[in-house]
Design a protein around this motif. Structure first.
Motif, PDB file in Angstrom:
ATOM      1  N   HIS A 126       0.814  -1.218   0.000  1.00 42.46           N
ATOM      2  CA  HIS A 126       0.000   0.000   0.000  1.00 42.46           C
ATOM      3  C   HIS A 126       0.851   1.274   0.000  1.00 42.46           C
ATOM      4  O   HIS A 126       0.736   2.098  -0.907  1.00 42.46           O
ATOM      5  CB  HIS A 126      -0.963  -0.037   1.193  1.00 42.46           C
ATOM      6  CG  HIS A 126      -2.143   0.858   1.004  1.00 42.46           C
ATOM      7  ND1 HIS A 126      -3.262   0.791   1.787  1.00 42.46           N
ATOM      8  CD2 HIS A 126      -2.374   1.859   0.133  1.00 42.46           C
ATOM      9  CE1 HIS A 126      -4.134   1.702   1.391  1.00 42.46           C
ATOM     10  NE2 HIS A 126      -3.603   2.364   0.386  1.00 42.46           N
ATOM     11  N   PRO A 127       1.746   1.424   1.009  1.00 43.60           N
ATOM     12  CA  PRO A 127       2.584   2.630   0.955  1.00 43.60           C
ATOM     13  C   PRO A 127       3.507   2.647  -0.262  1.00 43.60           C
ATOM     14  O   PRO A 127       3.777   3.726  -0.806  1.00 43.60           O
ATOM     15  CB  PRO A 127       3.393   2.578   2.256  1.00 43.60           C
ATOM     16  CG  PRO A 127       3.255   1.209   2.771  1.00 43.60           C
ATOM     17  CD  PRO A 127       1.987   0.657   2.244  1.00 43.60           C
ATOM     18  N   ALA A 128       3.939   1.468  -0.712  1.00 44.36           N
ATOM     19  CA  ALA A 128       4.845   1.436  -1.871  1.00 44.36           C
ATOM     20  C   ALA A 128       4.153   1.974  -3.112  1.00 44.36           C
ATOM     21  O   ALA A 128       4.717   2.793  -3.850  1.00 44.36           O
ATOM     22  CB  ALA A 128       5.337   0.011  -2.100  1.00 44.36           C
ATOM     23  N   VAL A 129       2.909   1.521  -3.330  1.00 43.55           N
ATOM     24  CA  VAL A 129       2.152   2.010  -4.483  1.00 43.55           C
ATOM     25  C   VAL A 129       1.929   3.511  -4.366  1.00 43.55           C
ATOM     26  O   VAL A 129       2.093   4.274  -5.329  1.00 43.55           O
ATOM     27  CB  VAL A 129       0.800   1.262  -4.588  1.00 43.55           C
ATOM     28  CG1 VAL A 129      -0.123   1.951  -5.579  1.00 43.55           C
ATOM     29  CG2 VAL A 129       1.037  -0.177  -4.977  1.00 43.55           C
ATOM     30  N   ALA A 130       1.588   3.945  -3.146  1.00 42.32           N
ATOM     31  CA  ALA A 130       1.350   5.376  -2.925  1.00 42.32           C
ATOM     32  C   ALA A 130       2.609   6.178  -3.252  1.00 42.32           C
ATOM     33  O   ALA A 130       2.546   7.227  -3.889  1.00 42.32           O
ATOM     34  CB  ALA A 130       0.924   5.617  -1.483  1.00 42.32           C
ATOM     35  N   LYS A 200       6.773   1.428  12.519  1.00 43.94           N
ATOM     36  CA  LYS A 200       7.620   2.245  13.392  1.00 43.94           C
ATOM     37  C   LYS A 200       8.953   1.535  13.608  1.00 43.94           C
ATOM     38  O   LYS A 200       9.008   0.308  13.718  1.00 43.94           O
ATOM     39  CB  LYS A 200       6.927   2.425  14.744  1.00 43.94           C
ATOM     40  CG  LYS A 200       5.686   3.300  14.659  1.00 43.94           C
ATOM     41  CD  LYS A 200       6.019   4.745  14.963  1.00 43.94           C
ATOM     42  CE  LYS A 200       4.801   5.638  14.901  1.00 43.94           C
ATOM     43  NZ  LYS A 200       4.351   5.953  13.533  1.00 43.94           N
ATOM     44  N   LEU A 201      10.006   2.324  13.679  1.00 42.66           N
ATOM     45  CA  LEU A 201      11.320   1.720  13.940  1.00 42.66           C
ATOM     46  C   LEU A 201      11.515   1.466  15.419  1.00 42.66           C
ATOM     47  O   LEU A 201      12.112   0.483  15.829  1.00 42.66           O
ATOM     48  CB  LEU A 201      12.432   2.638  13.414  1.00 42.66           C
ATOM     49  CG  LEU A 201      12.567   2.746  11.901  1.00 42.66           C
ATOM     50  CD1 LEU A 201      13.757   3.603  11.549  1.00 42.66           C
ATOM     51  CD2 LEU A 201      12.693   1.383  11.252  1.00 42.66           C
ATOM     52  N   VAL A 202      11.024   2.392  16.238  1.00 44.59           N
ATOM     53  CA  VAL A 202      11.117   2.227  17.684  1.00 44.59           C
ATOM     54  C   VAL A 202       9.719   2.433  18.247  1.00 44.59           C
ATOM     55  O   VAL A 202       9.058   3.412  17.922  1.00 44.59           O
ATOM     56  CB  VAL A 202      12.085   3.267  18.302  1.00 44.59           C
ATOM     57  CG1 VAL A 202      12.217   3.041  19.798  1.00 44.59           C
ATOM     58  CG2 VAL A 202      13.442   3.201  17.617  1.00 44.59           C
ATOM     59  N   ALA A 209       9.710   3.988   9.429  1.00 46.43           N
ATOM     60  CA  ALA A 209      10.593   3.392   8.422  1.00 46.43           C
ATOM     61  C   ALA A 209      10.995   4.389   7.346  1.00 46.43           C
ATOM     62  O   ALA A 209      11.950   4.150   6.605  1.00 46.43           O
ATOM     63  CB  ALA A 209       9.906   2.183   7.792  1.00 46.43           C
ATOM     64  N   GLY A 210      10.281   5.521   7.261  1.00 45.78           N
ATOM     65  CA  GLY A 210      10.638   6.553   6.294  1.00 45.78           C
ATOM     66  C   GLY A 210      12.062   7.037   6.483  1.00 45.78           C
ATOM     67  O   GLY A 210      12.718   7.460   5.534  1.00 45.78           O
ATOM     68  N   LEU A 277       4.004   9.417   9.244  1.00 45.45           N
ATOM     69  CA  LEU A 277       3.801  10.270  10.414  1.00 45.45           C
ATOM     70  C   LEU A 277       2.340  10.490  10.772  1.00 45.45           C
ATOM     71  O   LEU A 277       2.015  10.774  11.917  1.00 45.45           O
ATOM     72  CB  LEU A 277       4.469  11.618  10.133  1.00 45.45           C
ATOM     73  CG  LEU A 277       4.984  12.432  11.304  1.00 45.45           C
ATOM     74  CD1 LEU A 277       5.870  11.584  12.196  1.00 45.45           C
ATOM     75  CD2 LEU A 277       5.750  13.639  10.797  1.00 45.45           C
ATOM     76  N   TYR A 278       1.442  10.366   9.784  1.00 41.10           N
ATOM     77  CA  TYR A 278       0.066  10.803  10.039  1.00 41.10           C
ATOM     78  C   TYR A 278      -0.935   9.652   9.905  1.00 41.10           C
ATOM     79  O   TYR A 278      -0.657   8.638   9.279  1.00 41.10           O
ATOM     80  CB  TYR A 278      -0.325  11.915   9.065  1.00 41.10           C
ATOM     81  CG  TYR A 278       0.517  13.157   9.203  1.00 41.10           C
ATOM     82  CD1 TYR A 278       0.266  14.065  10.227  1.00 41.10           C
ATOM     83  CD2 TYR A 278       1.565  13.419   8.321  1.00 41.10           C
ATOM     84  CE1 TYR A 278       1.038  15.210  10.369  1.00 41.10           C
ATOM     85  CE2 TYR A 278       2.334  14.558   8.454  1.00 41.10           C
ATOM     86  CZ  TYR A 278       2.062  15.450   9.475  1.00 41.10           C
ATOM     87  OH  TYR A 278       2.831  16.572   9.612  1.00 41.10           O
ATOM     88  N   ARG A 279      -2.115   9.877  10.483  1.00 37.24           N
ATOM     89  CA  ARG A 279      -3.207   8.923  10.301  1.00 37.24           C
ATOM     90  C   ARG A 279      -4.246   9.466   9.331  1.00 37.24           C
ATOM     91  O   ARG A 279      -5.152   8.772   8.926  1.00 37.24           O
ATOM     92  CB  ARG A 279      -3.871   8.634  11.649  1.00 37.24           C
ATOM     93  CG  ARG A 279      -2.979   7.808  12.541  1.00 37.24           C
ATOM     94  CD  ARG A 279      -3.749   7.178  13.681  1.00 37.24           C
ATOM     95  NE  ARG A 279      -2.831   6.754  14.719  1.00 37.24           N
ATOM     96  CZ  ARG A 279      -2.496   7.508  15.747  1.00 37.24           C
ATOM     97  NH1 ARG A 279      -3.014   8.691  15.919  1.00 37.24           N
ATOM     98  NH2 ARG A 279      -1.635   7.072  16.647  1.00 37.24           N
TER      99      ARG A 279
END
Lengths: 398, 339
Positions: A126-130, A200-202, A209-210, A277-279
């Motif tokens: 999903h984020p990859a396509v976006a 999230k990384l942490v 992950a961005g 970062l956002y929802r």
């Protein structure tokens, strides 16, 4: 390690070379001085306006390190300005001035929002396509000022600034009329699908992950600019367009292609910001990260390798200023003021080349003194000797 | 839709708004025209306007006089132009980049100062700032349609009209105008003729600073009665686009800024009939880009026809006037290489 040794100078040697090569060291020193000057100026301003300057200064300078949350926030704040900084490095290598990356970033965020809200895709995809869609949109937008400049000699900065208003208003139109969440009182899009979020990384921080994607892009853009044919063409076109044209480089296509790549990176930056970062899309104004990208690219001296360093510096200043303004009486905006001052200093060739000019002047004086002191016959042989030595030196280098 | 637009064009109120929103753009465009004629691009006009708008409000609030406020505003605006000159002309910086830097400096700086003074980041309404007077013209006022358009305009609208005449005079009739054009067209030739190009460029920067200062003061002390953050709303940038459309003349600046003024005023009407305001707000900028393209297109075509005629020897001997190219190719040199 052993591999590096056999291949040539290792990392230590290159560091040593850096400190002995004055042409490389001096610009770095000037850049550092500009950064320090800006911070000192910021502290000065705090002392002028704040009722409690000591606390405010402490919050400004140490704020990012006082809490772990703040430090992670600093890392998160690096992400968008790394993308815009990289995008502007490409534009500046081409010696163009356009700020269209602002539109690319903003529209990238809008496109990502549309995909994040409307499409149902598996997590990961999903984020990859976006990102891909946002990158394409940003890239296409990015080419506009270059096309205008090449076809009609329209100044690219002026046209890009006009476009930035157009795309900003168009973007908020799309959010308002197609994606708006009517249950919210503020302007916000409908919430993103769960699959859209970057991991999230942490845990319990905003670090996503961005950050890694941005790091990958730093490497990719470095390779693109300095290790590929396209990057070489871009740099040659920027250094001397006439020479590039004579050498058979299609300068017009190179400029448009470079703008596409730059806009592509900007668009991806917008998408990463949204999914990391956002929802939901909640920007009430354009965050204008491209203007921050200007300073990131300039502090990095147009070299993508140094973009993380300058992005860290800018994020440090911004997070510090944010922390300070929340706890005191100094407005966050003073950071923008300082950014302007840093760019002014870095843009001045006379300041940037101060050491070099002084060195050359001294050398010239020394040569003149030698000329005056030496008898006429001696001078000629001395000058001749120097000439051949210089020629040999350049020959060896080439 | 056409009926609606025709109705708007017939209303005196529309033309009143047109004059009102054209005036600030016209002033800055004139500033952009004069610096561009001297061969320097003043991208800091936006910042100049912002500082003028803020300083005008602050000083008029503390002194109680709009005139002192306006003078202080102009002074602030000129200062920004001089900083640009200092870096671009004395310290060899890229003028366009300096403009970008100064605009950042100004957007942040004005909000910073406003907040430090009032505790508000958005608007200066807590400051009792003054307004530059609106002028009612005794007899004209009573003329049916025209009276409503012309009378009751702010003093600065008239000042803008006067500025066109003044800049036209400076560029075409005064010695300094010849010096400006010589500097802009060929700096080496100008130097050989004993002109100091740096001085000339500084002069044009100061003039553009004064014009942008007046425009900035108008925005916060006439157009509206407060300073709001980002009040210039890109007018300084629009001026740089309009300058190209103006083709380097003061008269051209009227038409160029009218493009913006007409669309800007129309936007308020279109909003009333339910068109999305976001799209309408984008309209003036879009139209400016289009105007920008159309004008360069026409100029390029005219130039190529002229060149062909020159080559074929069709042009009579006396008409070998230099063609003004407007300097839209300010900083990068790639356009030439690409063409």
């Amino acid at each position: 390690m052993s591999d590096a040794k056999t291949r040539g100078p290792g990392p230590l040697a290159s560091v040593k070379l850096f400190f002995t090569d004055r042409d490389k060291l001096e610009p770095a020193v000037i850049t550092l001085l500009a950064a320090i000057f800006a911070i000192l100026m910021g502290v000065g301003l705090i002392f002028v306006v704040s009722k409690d300057p000591v606390t405010s200064t402490k919050n400004f300078l140490l704020g990012p390190f006082l809490r772990t949350y703040n430090f992670y926030y600093l890392l998160v704040a690096m992400v968008p300005i790394t993308f815009t900084g990289l995008a502007l490095c490409i534009i500046y290598q081409l010696k163009y001035m356009s700020l269209i990356v602002d539109s690319s970033f903003y529209t990238g965020a809008i496109v990502a929002t549309a995909i994040g809200v409307r499409l149902a895709l598996p997590a990961g995809w999903h984020p990859a396509v976006a990102m891909l869609a946002a990158g394409l949109a940003g890239g296409l937008i990015g080419t506009l000022p270059a096309i205008l400049k090449i076809k009609w000699r329209a100044n690219e900065l002026v046209s890009s600034l006009m476009f930035n208003y157009v795309f900003y208003f168009f973007g908020s139109f799309v959010i308002l009329y197609f994606l708006r969440d009517r249950n919210q009182t503020i302007l916000a899009s409908m919430p993103f699908q769960k699959t859209f979020a970057l991991p999230k990384l942490v845990e319990n921080t905003q670090l996503h992950a961005g950050f890694i994607i941005a790091a990958v892009f730093v490497a990719l853009v470095s390779i693109f600019l300095f290790r590929t044919k396209w990057g070489y063409q871009i740099r040659i076109t920027g250094a001397n367009p006439k020479f590039a044209a004579y050498a058979g480089i299609p300068v017009a296509s190179v400029a448009i292609f470079a703008h596409f790549v730059s806009g592509f990176i900007g668009g991806i930056g917008g998408a990463v910001e949204m999914s990391g970062l956002y929802r939901a899309f909640i920007w009430q104004m354009n965050p204008s990260y491209a203007w921050d990208g200007v300073i990131v690219a300039m502090l990095a001296r147009k070299n993508p390798k140094f973009v993380p360093v300058s992005a860290f510096f800018l994020a440090y200043m911004r997070v510090g200023a944010d922390f300070m303004s929340r706890r005191g009486d100094v407005a966050f905006e003073f950071i923008t003021l300082l950014q302007g001052i840093i760019i002014l200093i870095l843009a001045s060739d006379k300041i940037a080349n101060y050491f070099k000019a002084r060195r050359l002047r001294r050398n010239a004086f020394a040569a003149e003194a030698a000329l005056a002191a030496a008898p006429a016959g001696g001078v000629r042989s001395d000058g001749g000797g120097k000439g051949t030595a210089g020629a040999a030196g350049t020959g060896g280098k080439a | 839709m056409i009926e609606f637009i025709a109705g708007v064009f017939a209303s005196s109120n529309y033309w009143f708004i047109v004059l009102r929103s054209t005036a600030p753009i016209l002033l800055v465009t004139l500033g952009a025209v004069i610096t561009e004629q001297a061969g320097i691009k003043n991208m800091a006009l936006e910042g100049s306007m912002l500082w003028a708008a803020l300083t005008g409000v602050i000083v008029s609030a503390f002194t109680g006089s709009p005139w002192l406020g306006m003078m202080a505003g102009i002074l602030a605006s000129v200062t920004i132009a001089l900083i640009l000159g200092l870096f671009a002309l004395k310290l060899d910086a890229n003028a366009v980049l300096c403009g970008v830097a100064l605009n950042l400096f100004s957007t942040g700086g004005t909000v910073f100062v406003l907040y430090s003074l009032t505790g508000d980041k958005g608007i200066s309404s807590s400051l009792p700032s003054k307004i530059i007077p609106f002028i009612k013209i005794p007899f004209v006022e009573t003329i049916p349609w025209i009276g409503k358009v012309i009378s009751g305009q702010n003093l600065i609208v008239w000042l803008a009209a006067f500025a066109v005449v003044a800049i036209h005079f400076v560029l075409n009739k005064a010695t300094i105008g010849r010096r400006i054009k010589a500097t802009g067209e060929n700096i080496e030739a100008a130097k050989a003729a004993g002109i100091d190009p740096v001085k000339v460029k500084f002069f044009t920067l100061i003039v553009s600073g004064i014009l942008a200062g007046i425009a900035g003061c108008f925005l916060s002390m006439g157009y509206t009665s407060n300073f709001t953050s980002g009040i210039a709303a890109g007018r300084g940038y629009v001026a740089n686009a309009a300058q190209v459309v103006a083709g380097g003349t003061a008269i051209g600046a009227i038409f160029a800024s009218l493009i913006f003024g007409l669309t800007d005023a129309m936007a308020t009407y279109l909003q009333n009939i339910g068109l999305p305001p976001e799209l309408i707000q984008a309209l003036p900028y879009l139209v400016t880009i289009l105007g920008f393209i159309v004008v360069t297109l026409i100029r390029d075509r005219r130039e190529s026809i002229r060149k062909r005629q020159l080559l074929e020897g069709k042009l009579p001997k006396g008409s070998l006037k230099p063609i003004a190219v407007g300097g839209s190719n300010g900083n990068g040199s790639l356009g030439g290489g690409a063409a």
